[in-house]
Motif scaffolding. Structure first.
Motif, short mmCIF file in Angstrom:
data_model
loop_
_atom_site.label_atom_id
_atom_site.label_comp_id
_atom_site.label_asym_id
_atom_site.label_seq_id
_atom_site.Cartn_x
_atom_site.Cartn_y
_atom_site.Cartn_z
N GLU A 190 18.58 12.93 5.50
CA GLU A 190 17.40 13.52 4.85
C GLU A 190 17.76 14.69 3.93
N ALA A 245 12.42 8.50 4.15
CA ALA A 245 12.35 7.52 5.23
C ALA A 245 13.39 6.42 5.08
N ARG A 246 13.78 6.14 3.84
CA ARG A 246 14.78 5.08 3.61
C ARG A 246 16.19 5.51 3.97
N LYS A 298 8.34 11.13 0.49
CA LYS A 298 8.30 10.70 1.89
C LYS A 298 8.97 9.35 2.06
N GLU A 299 8.71 8.44 1.14
CA GLU A 299 9.32 7.10 1.21
C GLU A 299 10.83 7.18 1.01
N ALA A 300 11.27 8.01 0.07
CA ALA A 300 12.70 8.14 -0.20
C ALA A 300 13.44 8.69 1.00
N SER A 353 0.96 11.79 -5.63
CA SER A 353 1.79 10.59 -5.80
C SER A 353 3.25 10.89 -5.50
N ARG A 381 4.11 11.13 -1.81
CA ARG A 381 4.31 9.82 -1.21
C ARG A 381 5.70 9.26 -1.54
N LEU A 382 6.10 9.40 -2.79
CA LEU A 382 7.42 8.90 -3.20
C LEU A 382 8.54 9.62 -2.46
#
Length: 200
Positions: free
Chosen positions: A26, A20-21, A16-18, A10, A13-14
């Motif tokens: 990065e 990507a935003r 990766k999303e952070a 989990s 995923r979080l």
């Protein structure tokens, strides 16, 4: 263990999303997340796998008392050579890191040579040395001349340092293994011979 694995997945995923935003930011994002989750092991483990972890953060985390955190830090493909050498030479339990050091393309050649020649305390390191593009050629030759393991042969065939002479040694090695007719290795040998030996 199952709950930990689910939490790590989990968090992957979080993270990766952070990242990507924040395109273009990065490294700053990863540093911020490291600062926000200093004691959360199941967050730090996937965080340290990111290609955007800074060398400074990897250096800090490689010194963690948590061996799993330290190991994940030095396994990061961007971990600098100086950190890898320091772990090898100064850690109170260096054996824990031997497989990662033998595999890492940033491990200095001198460390790889010492690690290969020291008394064996960890089984299976030949597999790691065999595939590592940083492994000195003379060690690859020794492995090819001594191994009787088909998986080691496969790893040697994946090493970009392989040349025509080494291919001949690897072919002999394959004949000594428990799977001398391994189709994957035979196919790869033919392919590499066409590439590496065509001028000879």
């Amino acid at each position: 263990h199952k709950a930990d694995s689910q939490e790590i997945t989990s968090n992957q995923r979080l993270i990766k999303e952070a990242v990507a935003r924040q395109p273009g930011r990065e490294v700053e994002t990863i540093n911020r997340l490291l600062a926000e989750h200093p004691g959360e092991r199941n967050y730090l483990l996937p965080l340290l796998e990111s290609p955007f972890v800074s060398p400074e953060a990897l250096d800090r985390m490689a010194g963690s008392d948590d061996l799993g955190i330290a190991l994940t830090a030095i396994r990061n493909p961007n971990c600098p050579a100086a950190i890898l050498e320091r772990i090898y030479r100064t850690h109170t339990y260096p054996d824990y890191f031997f497989q990662a050091l033998a595999s890492h393309p940033n491990t200095p050649a001198g460390v790889l040579s010492e690690l290969y020649r020291r008394p064996q305390t960890i089984n299976g390191l030949d597999r790691s040395f065999a595939a590592n593009p940083a492994t000195p050629r003379e060690i690859l030759v020794e492995i090819a001349d001594q191994t009787k393991e088909s998986f080691v042969v496969q790893r040697l065939l994946a090493n970009p340092k392989v040349d025509c002479d080494l291919l001949a040694r690897i072919e002999l090695a394959l004949s000594r293994t428990e799977r001398p007719d391994d189709s994957h290795s035979r196919s790869r040998l033919r392919e590499l011979k066409g590439q590496k030996c065509s001028a000879q």
